[in-house]
Design a protein around this motif. Structure first.
Motif, mmCIF file in Angstrom:
data_model
loop_
_atom_site.group_PDB
_atom_site.id
_atom_site.type_symbol
_atom_site.label_atom_id
_atom_site.label_comp_id
_atom_site.label_asym_id
_atom_site.label_seq_id
_atom_site.Cartn_x
_atom_site.Cartn_y
_atom_site.Cartn_z
ATOM 1 N N UNK A 92 41.685 65.770 59.268
ATOM 2 C CA UNK A 92 42.255 66.222 57.994
ATOM 3 C C UNK A 92 41.149 66.510 56.990
ATOM 4 N N UNK A 93 40.160 65.620 56.922
ATOM 5 C CA UNK A 93 39.031 65.819 56.012
ATOM 6 C C UNK A 93 38.208 67.034 56.428
ATOM 7 N N UNK A 94 37.971 67.157 57.740
ATOM 8 C CA UNK A 94 37.189 68.295 58.233
ATOM 9 C C UNK A 94 37.883 69.611 57.882
ATOM 10 N N UNK A 95 39.177 69.684 58.141
ATOM 11 C CA UNK A 95 39.925 70.916 57.863
ATOM 12 C C UNK A 95 39.926 71.239 56.372
ATOM 13 N N UNK A 96 40.090 70.216 55.535
ATOM 14 C CA UNK A 96 40.094 70.436 54.087
ATOM 15 C C UNK A 96 38.756 70.993 53.618
ATOM 16 N N UNK A 97 37.670 70.554 54.253
ATOM 17 C CA UNK A 97 36.330 71.010 53.852
ATOM 18 C C UNK A 97 35.969 72.372 54.424
ATOM 19 N N UNK A 98 36.783 72.878 55.365
ATOM 20 C CA UNK A 98 36.478 74.171 55.983
ATOM 21 C C UNK A 98 37.625 75.166 55.809
ATOM 22 N N UNK A 99 38.358 74.991 54.730
ATOM 23 C CA UNK A 99 39.420 75.924 54.326
ATOM 24 C C UNK A 99 40.460 76.157 55.419
#
Length: 346
Positions: free
Chosen positions: A135-142
């Motif tokens: 979830x954090x990774x996706x949020x940081x990569x749009x």
């Protein structure tokens, strides 16, 4: 590499000019053709322009440092030059990834499935942490990560969770995450301080389009039921959760996290199409893992990554040897290094 990038940039600039030409705009067929190609090479061309601008800035800074008489200013220009040099190195690595051969599914959205493996409640807790990591990774990569279905434990763990991940290049970024993820640590549930090893599995499937997979009504059964929470409690008094069983393959998918029965049903069909597309491609190809980025089978002994919290801290990818000592940063979503390193070596 730079010659290829020069050619791509020239083509991109040519296409940009053509798309602004009234004669091309009036020819819908030509405009669509140019527009598609322009979009396909646009990210690479724009990144290369950043590279060229950074390279120019670096050269100018070092040149100023050599001619500057004031010691403090000379140091300032030198520091700026080295900062640009470091940025240039990072841009070069990104360009290498952009020049890799493209999978036709790379730009698609995807289905991300996370399941607790060996290790009981500790495995479920680890699976929940992987959910938060992605979830954090996706949020940081749009990328937009929406939950479709989950089965949680009373202690806050996750037996299984299914997400829909949408956004440009979602499948390309996540497809190599498929496999067994292993954690080594002293669990919260451990009273004697012993180190345990547990696992969770991750599967990433490209989202299928309606036209690619045909689903016959006679081949499926649709069940409607009440959404449930941890411990079997009802969290929804209205029967809105949906489960679809596909008889020819035995595939079962379910969704209970959308607001309505219709939305849950649509998500179920999306998940089913993705699973059927994967099966279709696997049958067509000699090796099943060609679709999942040459990942290992999801079983014990085929771990792709280890997360070690004790007696030392480190996350390591067993396929490439890439490792990161800041385990907390990894669990907070800092996994781009693992993804980029694997992309470079495929």
């Amino acid at each position: 590499m730079l010659k290829r990038l020069d050619d791509i940039l020239k083509r991109y600039e040519f296409l940009s000019a053509q798309l602004a030409d009234p004669a091309v705009i009036s020819d819908m067929g030509t405009w669509q053709k140019y527009s598609k190609e322009h979009s396909e090479i646009g990210e690479t061309a724009e990144k290369y322009l950043q590279y060229l601008a950074c390279e120019k800035e670096m050269k100018e800074a070092f040149a100023q440092a050599e001619t500057e008489g004031d010691k403090e200013m000379r140091q300032l220009f030198s520091d700026e030059g080295y900062a640009c040099k470091e940025k240039l190195s990072a841009l070069k690595e990104e360009l290498k990834i952009l020049l890799l051969p493209k999978d036709k599914n790379d730009e698609r959205s995807c289905i991300l499935e996370i399941r607790a493996g060996a290790g009981g409640e500790e495995a479920a807790l680890f699976a929940a942490e992987l959910c938060r990591m992605y979830q954090s990774y996706c949020a940081n990569h749009r990328l937009k990560m929406e939950i479709a279905d989950s089965n949680e434990t009373e202690l806050g763990g996750v037996k299984e969770a299914v997400y829909n991940v949408s956004g440009k290049g979602a499948y390309k970024l996540l497809k190599y995450e498929s496999g067994v993820h292993r954690v080594q640590r002293v669990p919260e549930t451990e009273t004697q301080g012993r180190i345990h090893t547990s696992t969770a599995t991750v599967a990433v499937l490209p989202e299928a389009e309606d036209v690619e997979v045909e689903i016959n009504d006679k081949d499926i059964r649709i069940d409607i039921f009440h959404s449930g929470g941890a411990g079997g409690q009802n969290v929804n008094k209205v029967a809105s959760a949906v489960r679809i069983t596909h008889f020819p393959t035995g595939i079962v998918v379910q969704c209970q996290n959308e607001r309505s029965q219709l939305q849950n049903k649509e998500m179920c069909f999306k998940m089913l199409r993705s699973k059927l597309l994967e099966k279709k491609i696997e049958e067509r190809q000699a090796e099943a893992d060609a679709m999942k980025g040459d990942v290992k089978k999801i079983e014990w002994g085929s771990q792709i990554r280890s997360y070690v919290f004790c007696p030392y801290t480190m996350a390591k990818d067993h396929r490439t040897g890439y490792e990161k000592g800041d385990i907390q940063a990894v669990m907070d979503g800092d996994i781009q290094g693992f993804i980029i390193d694997y992309l470079k070596k495929t």
